[in-house]
Structure formats: structure tokens, C-alpha cells
Design an enzyme around this catalytic site. Structure first.
Site, PDB file in Angstrom:
ATOM      1  N   GLY A   1       9.233 -10.459  -0.565  1.00 43.74           N
ATOM      2  CA  GLY A   1      10.470 -10.236  -1.309  1.00 43.74           C
ATOM      3  C   GLY A   1      10.715  -8.747  -1.444  1.00 43.74           C
ATOM      4  O   GLY A   1       9.829  -7.932  -1.121  1.00 43.74           O
ATOM      5  N   LYS A   2      11.865  -8.371  -1.896  1.00 40.80           N
ATOM      6  CA  LYS A   2      12.148  -6.953  -2.147  1.00 40.80           C
ATOM      7  C   LYS A   2      13.331  -6.881  -3.098  1.00 40.80           C
ATOM      8  O   LYS A   2      14.143  -7.806  -3.158  1.00 40.80           O
ATOM      9  CB  LYS A   2      12.501  -6.244  -0.831  1.00 40.80           C
ATOM     10  CG  LYS A   2      12.255  -4.753  -0.844  1.00 40.80           C
ATOM     11  CD  LYS A   2      10.817  -4.429  -0.562  1.00 40.80           C
ATOM     12  CE  LYS A   2      10.552  -2.940  -0.580  1.00 40.80           C
ATOM     13  NZ  LYS A   2       9.188  -2.650  -0.100  1.00 40.80           N
TER      14      LYS A   2
END
Ligand code: NAD
Length: 413
Positions: free
Chosen positions: A105-106
Site C-alpha cells: 500500500g502507499k
């Protein structure tokens, strides 16, 4: 110096080429290349002078087939959905490559944090974390620092989350050690980079002792990598930071340079070495070139001037795909970012494990476990490289995608 790269196009291109290499099923390919969830939030901020500003924030959850989403939060003016998407996908491949039980994720906020006061930065950080609270969790999605975010911001995130959900140190990694951060986390990415350089030297029958090393960027990653390689006997002949570079063919005194950098926040003004520009440093003749600053610094227009045998990608995305193809044809060995700089997320994982155990490991234990993970990943990648007769980048993606695809299939839809 750095060109703005089309991140999404570059990461899609790498994904598709590696998927071809392992003959990935078309339907699985579609699922793995699209993020599971994208959240866009408005982050209002009351400024110190009473005025109101509004910023756009993001959290992209790419894939969680192998475990909770994991990845940093970036505060930068250029953050946009496309950039966050491609960085989230890279995290899925990076965590799979070092075989830690996470997905990718980011997140980020499109903001220039240098224009905010410390109190404004704290209010913005807390408000953003409250906005993404519905989709994160210690077994769902565990953020971490990235560009312009740091242990202090992680402490505010943890505190904000704790006020809503109860004390949960494992909700973020990269925290101050006093609040459950891991010993060894600060040096982990540079340490991992040096381990990968050492393994690469062994693979290519090069002698690391006395090898000439050039490092662009002397921040967290560049300075720790320089220090460990110096201890391993390499000669660091040139380094640079945002203010320019230094060159000494006899090797710079790295411990002294680190002290100078800590004191002055720049390598500029150091007593040793000839001043060179950030463009010139890339052309210095060396064995190992380690870009450890920004993405896109080695591109079609400057790749022919490089004078190194091996590139160790400590930064994320320092070599553009067209430059990468040229280097492969020329026989310059490029060790990809998802392998080289995976030491950071690996020790982040150790931090989370310690938080879940409510226990702290010694620094030696952390470093020994990091060494094992990095060496194992390196050997997986080099054997895939040999068996598929491909570049190390393609091999790294192939190992990672294969692992994620297997978990995806096993879980079922
Ligand atoms: P940092 O902010 O500590 O250091 C960055 C360094 O690059 C500084 O010395 C800065 O002066 C220099 N720099 C900035 N602009 C430059 C320019 N135009 N030319 C030359 N040097 C320039 O950042 P960091 O944490 O060391 O991260 C460096 C790279 O490594 C980034 O690409 C980051 O995404 C990647 N990375 C970092 C980690 C980590 O754990 N810190 C983990 C994975 C990847």
C-alpha cells in the site's frame, strides 16, 4: 536533474514483462495489476493565523493476498493518485520478494510540508490519519514513513489512532524507539544496500575490498550504505547531496564525512575531495554506482555517459525503463530497487512483530535477521535470473509476482 517519470506506465511495463516471463494467467494478471482499494480524502487545516487550507490525501491498498497492506506515507507537492498507485504496487512486489507476510500500500498528501509550522504539520498529520482510519488497522494496513515523513509524524499517527481505537503501537512502523520503534530500523535500508552490494560482488566475481564506489545522495540510505561499504573495505571515491558532490580517487574519509554531514546537514564544505556537480558524479569511473537520492536520475539522455560496472538502485526508481534497456544491452548489471532497498520494510516488519509480541529484540538480533532475509532474497533472484536468462530486475519481479499469484489463487475469490 531528475525527470518527472510516468510512474504508473513504468511500473505497469515492468509488471507485464515479468508476468510474460512466468506465463502468468491473463485473469490473475488483471486482478494483480489493479489496486484493491483507493481512498481519496480531503484534509482541511486550520493555519496558525486562523485561515483555512485544504489538501488532498490518498491511501491506495494495492494487494493483500500475502498479508496486511504495508507502505509509507509521503508528504510532497507532487503526490498524486497515479504516483501513489504505482508506489503501492511496488510495495506488494517488494514485501513478497523478501518474503514477509504483507501486501502493498502507499499513501500521501499533496503538500509542501516545509511551508508549515510544526503545529500545523501536527494538525495536518492527525487530521489525515483520522480521515484514513476507517480502512487501516494492525491486521489490515500498516503505514510507515516515506519522503518528508519521519518518526515524530509516526508518533502523532499512533497517538491519533490510539485515541479512537485504543493503544495500538503496531498500527505504524518507523516510530521513535521510545514508543516501540525497532532498534536497527534507522540503518536498515543502508545496511541492506551494503549486503546486496556484497552479494552482487560475489556473484560477479568482483572484489569488494578496494572496489571503487560512487554514491549519489548522502541522506539516511546513502550515508549508512557508504559507512557499511567503507567498513567492508570499499573505497568511496565520490558522494553528493542536493548541494553538489565531492570526488577523491584515493577514497573519502567516510566516518569524518558523516560527522561533518551530521553537524552541517550537508557534505558541502568538507575538508577533503574536489567539488563536482550532481551530473558529473554519475559519470565518474567506478565499480559500483549507488543512486540513493531521487527517482529518474539515470535516463535516456545521460545513460551513455555512465562509467560504472554495476548500478545498485538504493533509491526508488532511479533508472528509467528506456535507460534500463540500454544498460542491459551494454552489459551493465543493474540491481533493482525492490531488492536493494527492501531492508527498510524488512525491519519495519520486525518492528510490527515486536509490537505484537510487546517485546523488544536486541539490535544484533534485528541485524542478523535482516542479513538472512536480504541474502535469501538475493539468491532467489539470482537463480531466477540464471534460469530465465534475464535481467536482475525482471527476475526480482518474477519471483515476487509468482509468490503473490500463488497466494491469490490459494485464497480463492
Ligand atoms: P533522505 O532525505 O535522508 O536523503 C536524501 C539525500 O539525497 C540527501 O542527501 C539529499 O541532499 C540528496 N538529494 C536530494 N536531491 C538531490 C539531488 N537533486 N541530487 C543529489 N542528491 C540529492 O532520504 P533517504 O531516506 O536516504 O531516501 C533516499 C532514497 O531511498 C529515496 O529514493 C527513498 O524513496 C529511498 N528509500 C528509502 C528508504 C528508507 O528507509 N529511508 C527505504 C526504501 C527506499
Amino acid at each position: 536533474m531528475a525527470k518527472k517519470v510516468n510512474n504508473k506506465k513504468a511500473s505497469d511495463d515492468q509488471f507485464n514483462r515479468a508476468a510474460d516471463l512466468i506465463g502468468l494467467d491473463e485473469k490473475i494478471r488483471l486482478s494483480l495489476n489493479v489496486p484493491d482499494r483507493e481512498l481519496m480524502v480531503e484534509v482541511p487545516l486550520r493555519k496558525d493565523d486562523g485561515s483555512l487550507e485544504s489538501y488532498r490525501g490518498y491511501r491506495v491498498q494495492h494487494n493483500n493476498s500475502r498479508g496486511p497492506f504495508k507502505g509509507g506515507i509521503r508528504f510532497h507537492e507532487e503526490v498524486d493518485l497515479d504516483e501513489v498507485r504505482s508506489l503501492a504496487a511496488l510495495m506488494t512486489w517488494k514485501t513478497a520478494l523478501v518474503d514477509i507476510p504483507y501486501g502493498g500500500g502507499k499513501g500521501g498528501i499533496s503538500v509542501d510540508p516545509s511551508k508549515l509550522s510544526p503545529l500545523e504539520l501536527e494538525r495536518l498529520s492527525r487530521r489525515f490519519f483520522r480521515a484514513i482510519n476507517p480502512i487501516i488497522g494492525v491486521n489490515r494496513d500498516i503505514p510507515a514513513p516515506d519522503v518528508n515523513t519521519n518518526p515524530q509524524i509516526m508518533a502523532w499517527f499512533m497517538d491519533e489512532y490510539g485515541m479512537i481505537n485504543g493503544h495500538t503501537p503496531g498500527i505504524v512502523t518507523g516510530k521513535p524507539v521510545e514508543l516501540g520503534g525497532s532498534l536497527g530500523r534507522n540503518a536498515a535500508t543502508g545496511r541492506g544496500t551494503a549486503i546486496i552490494a556484497r552479494e552482487t560482488a560475489n556473484l560477479l566475481n568482483m572484489n569488494l575490498d578496494g572496489a571503487k564506489v560512487v554514491i549519489q545522495g548522502f541522506g539516511n540510505v546513502g550515508s549508512f550504505a557508504g559507512n557499511f561499504l567503507n567498513e567492508m573495505g570499499s573505497k568511496i571515491i565520490a558522494v553528493s547531496d542536493v548541494n553538489g558532490g565531492l570526488f577523491d580517487p584515493e577514497g573519502l574519509d567516510i566516518p569524518l564525512l558523516i560527522k561533518h554531514n551530521e553537524k552541517n546537514k550537508t557534505i558541502k564544505g568538507f575538508s577533503q575531495g574536489k567539488a563536482i556537480s550532481n551530473d558529473e558524479i554519475l559519470n565518474v569511473e567506478c565499480d559500483f554506482l549507488i543512486p540513493a537520492a531521487l527517482g529518474g536520475v539515470i535516463h535516456k539522455m545521460n545513460v551513455d555517459k555512465l562509467n560504472c560496472k554495476v548500478i545498485i538502485e538504493a533509491a526508488n526508481g532511479p533508472v528509467t525503463p528506456p535507460a534500463d534497456d540500454i544498460l542491459f544491452k551494454k552489459g551493465v548489471h543493474v540491481v533493482p530497487d525492490i531488492l536493494t532497498n527492501a531492508g527498510g520494510v524488512t525491519v519495519s516488519y520486525f518492528e510490527w512483530v515486536q509490537n505484537l509480541q510487546q517485546f523488544q529484540w536486541s539490535e544484533d538480533e534485528v541485524n542478523a535477521k535482516l542479513e538472512d532475509k536480504m541474502v535469501a532474497a538475493f539468491h532467489e533472484v539470482s537463480s531466477m535470473m540464471k534460469s530465465k536468462d534475464t535481467s536482475m530486475r525482471m527476475a526480482a519481479f518474477a519471483v515476487a509476482i509468482d509468490r503473490v499469484a500463488k497466494s491469490f489463487e490459494l485464497r480463492g475469490v
